[in-house]
Write a protein that holds these residues in place. Structure first.
Motif, PDB file in Angstrom:
ATOM      1  N   ILE A 129     -63.073  42.144  21.046  1.00 21.30           N
ATOM      2  CA  ILE A 129     -63.300  43.231  22.012  1.00 21.30           C
ATOM      3  C   ILE A 129     -61.995  44.009  22.217  1.00 21.30           C
ATOM      4  N   VAL A 130     -60.904  43.261  22.399  1.00 15.62           N
ATOM      5  CA  VAL A 130     -59.605  43.908  22.667  1.00 15.62           C
ATOM      6  C   VAL A 130     -59.218  44.845  21.528  1.00 15.62           C
ATOM      7  N   LYS A 131     -59.447  44.412  20.289  1.00 16.84           N
ATOM      8  CA  LYS A 131     -59.099  45.256  19.136  1.00 16.84           C
ATOM      9  C   LYS A 131     -59.827  46.595  19.225  1.00 16.84           C
ATOM     10  N   LEU A 132     -61.107  46.542  19.624  1.00 24.47           N
ATOM     11  CA  LEU A 132     -61.913  47.762  19.663  1.00 24.47           C
ATOM     12  C   LEU A 132     -61.561  48.669  20.841  1.00 24.47           C
ATOM     13  N   ALA A 165     -59.490  32.800  28.641  1.00 21.97           N
ATOM     14  CA  ALA A 165     -59.651  34.264  28.711  1.00 21.97           C
ATOM     15  C   ALA A 165     -58.394  34.890  29.313  1.00 21.97           C
ATOM     16  N   ALA A 166     -57.868  34.273  30.364  1.00 21.37           N
ATOM     17  CA  ALA A 166     -56.656  34.811  31.015  1.00 21.37           C
ATOM     18  C   ALA A 166     -55.501  34.802  30.023  1.00 21.37           C
ATOM     19  N   GLU A 167     -55.418  33.719  29.272  1.00 23.20           N
ATOM     20  CA  GLU A 167     -54.339  33.593  28.283  1.00 23.20           C
ATOM     21  C   GLU A 167     -54.481  34.686  27.199  1.00 23.20           C
ATOM     22  N   THR A 168     -55.699  34.882  26.713  1.00 24.56           N
ATOM     23  CA  THR A 168     -55.940  35.875  25.655  1.00 24.56           C
ATOM     24  C   THR A 168     -55.706  37.291  26.171  1.00 24.56           C
ATOM     25  N   LEU A 169     -56.211  37.583  27.372  1.00 29.48           N
ATOM     26  CA  LEU A 169     -56.108  38.953  27.890  1.00 29.48           C
ATOM     27  C   LEU A 169     -54.725  39.258  28.426  1.00 29.48           C
ATOM     28  N   GLY A 170     -54.026  38.228  28.849  1.00 33.77           N
ATOM     29  CA  GLY A 170     -52.706  38.407  29.457  1.00 33.77           C
ATOM     30  C   GLY A 170     -51.785  39.210  28.576  1.00 33.77           C
ATOM     31  N   ARG A 171     -51.932  39.030  27.281  1.00 34.93           N
ATOM     32  CA  ARG A 171     -51.038  39.720  26.356  1.00 34.93           C
ATOM     33  C   ARG A 171     -51.413  41.190  26.201  1.00 34.93           C
ATOM     34  N   HIS A 172     -52.606  41.578  26.628  1.00 35.44           N
ATOM     35  CA  HIS A 172     -53.076  42.937  26.349  1.00 35.44           C
ATOM     36  C   HIS A 172     -53.163  43.829  27.590  1.00 35.44           C
ATOM     37  N   GLY A 173     -53.701  43.279  28.675  1.00 34.27           N
ATOM     38  CA  GLY A 173     -53.791  44.057  29.919  1.00 34.27           C
ATOM     39  C   GLY A 173     -54.779  45.208  29.895  1.00 34.27           C
ATOM     40  N   ILE A 174     -55.701  45.219  28.953  1.00 31.84           N
ATOM     41  CA  ILE A 174     -56.666  46.318  28.866  1.00 31.84           C
ATOM     42  C   ILE A 174     -57.951  45.963  29.601  1.00 31.84           C
ATOM     43  N   PHE A 221     -70.731  45.973  22.853  1.00 32.69           N
ATOM     44  CA  PHE A 221     -70.072  46.200  24.144  1.00 32.69           C
ATOM     45  C   PHE A 221     -69.185  47.440  24.045  1.00 32.69           C
ATOM     46  N   PHE A 222     -68.464  47.545  22.940  1.00 30.96           N
ATOM     47  CA  PHE A 222     -67.581  48.700  22.737  1.00 30.96           C
ATOM     48  C   PHE A 222     -68.385  50.003  22.711  1.00 30.96           C
ATOM     49  N   ASP A 223     -69.534  49.994  22.026  1.00 30.19           N
ATOM     50  CA  ASP A 223     -70.337  51.213  21.948  1.00 30.19           C
ATOM     51  C   ASP A 223     -70.810  51.656  23.340  1.00 30.19           C
TER      52      ASP A 223
END
Ligand code: PGA
Length: 267
Positions: free
Chosen positions: A34-37, A58-67, A251-253
């Motif tokens: 999802i983050v890539k898209l 999820a927090a660990e994965t998203l923490g690096r992106h913040g999107i 989800f992206f669409d």
């Protein structure tokens, strides 16, 4: 109230409700996809609400992106206590959770949650700096009996009873007709907008002019192929997406549809 354009002060919000799907180990790869898209979409609030057991990864994965912001699917109103099986606001905050879905129809239907509980949870949530996504919606029998407005009105009033006026900017409402959830039957854009308009009038009546800034999002079988029409409706400020949020591209669409609906308003 009869405007045909969106109120551009309401920032669009799209949230994915994963329900009881995906183990912690499946969560990382879905989120990374999802983050890539979505990495280029910064003009909206994007939220994913995985099961409690996935929040840490999820927090660990998203923490690096913040999107994408993290949301939970429920919360107990008390800070702590002897409530076996429950999760509190401070527990969610520790994982960086920012949103919490409250009063989803599945919670109301299968776990007997009442409007009064939803109201208590919503007040507690803002006390813990969590943004409540409060869900309302009618059954098919209620719609067929012409009771949609009455049912939704009473749910909105009771679920928001006592909500602190100085925290209204934190509040999100989700209109989710129960007959459209997980059924593939989606409300027509006009049906949905009509209920959203009623909710808007109610919010303005209850909270004054601040009521016009509260975001009201639509949920119930939102899919890539119907999202554009729904998101184009003036009173629909975003989507609460169940099944389709478990597929990164789908989800992206849907997110893209909400983004272009807003972009065309700004043209
Ligand atoms: P659905 O679920 O998109 O799978 O219909 C929506 C929801 O329950 O929030």
């Amino acid at each position: 109230m009869s405007q045909t354009h969106k109120n551009v002060t309401r920032r669009p919000l799209v949230a994915g409700n994963w329900k009881m799907y995906r183990t912690a180990s499946d969560t990382r790869s879905l989120l990374e996809d999802i983050v890539k898209l979505v990495s280029k979409i910064a003009t909206m609030d994007l939220v994913v609400c995985p099961p409690f057991t996935s929040l840490s990864v999820a927090a660990e994965t998203l923490g690096r992106h913040g999107i994408l912001a993290l949301g939970a699917q429920n919360m107990h109103q008390n800070k702590e206590g002897a409530f076996t099986g429950e999760i509190s606001g401070p527990m969610l905050r520790e994982f960086g959770v920012r949103y919490v879905i409250l009063g989803h129809s599945e919670r109301r239907q299968y776990f007997n949650e009442t409007d009064a509980q939803v109201a208590a949870k919503a007040q507690a949530a803002v006390g813990y700096h969590l943004r409540p996504i409060v869900c309302v919606g009618e059954t098919l029998a209620q719609r067929d009996a012409g009771e949609t407005t009455a049912v939704v009105t009473s749910q909105v009033r009771a679920s928001l009873s006592g909500f602190p006026v100085d925290q209204l900017e934190e509040l999100v409402l989700a209109y989710e007709p129960i007959w459209a959830i997980g059924t593939g039957k989606v409300a027509t854009p006009q049906q949905a907008n009509e209920v959203h308009l009623n909710i808007r009038k109610l919010l303005v009546k209850q909270f004054g002019s601040k009521g016009s800034d509260i975001r009201v999002i639509y949920g119930g079988s939102v899919k890539p192929d119907n999202a554009a029409e729904l998101m184009a409706q003036p009173e629909i400020d975003g989507a609460l997406v169940g099944g389709a949020s478990l597929d990164a591209k789908g989800f992206f669409d849907i997110i893209e549809s909400a983004r272009s609906a807003r972009a065309s308003e700004n043209d």
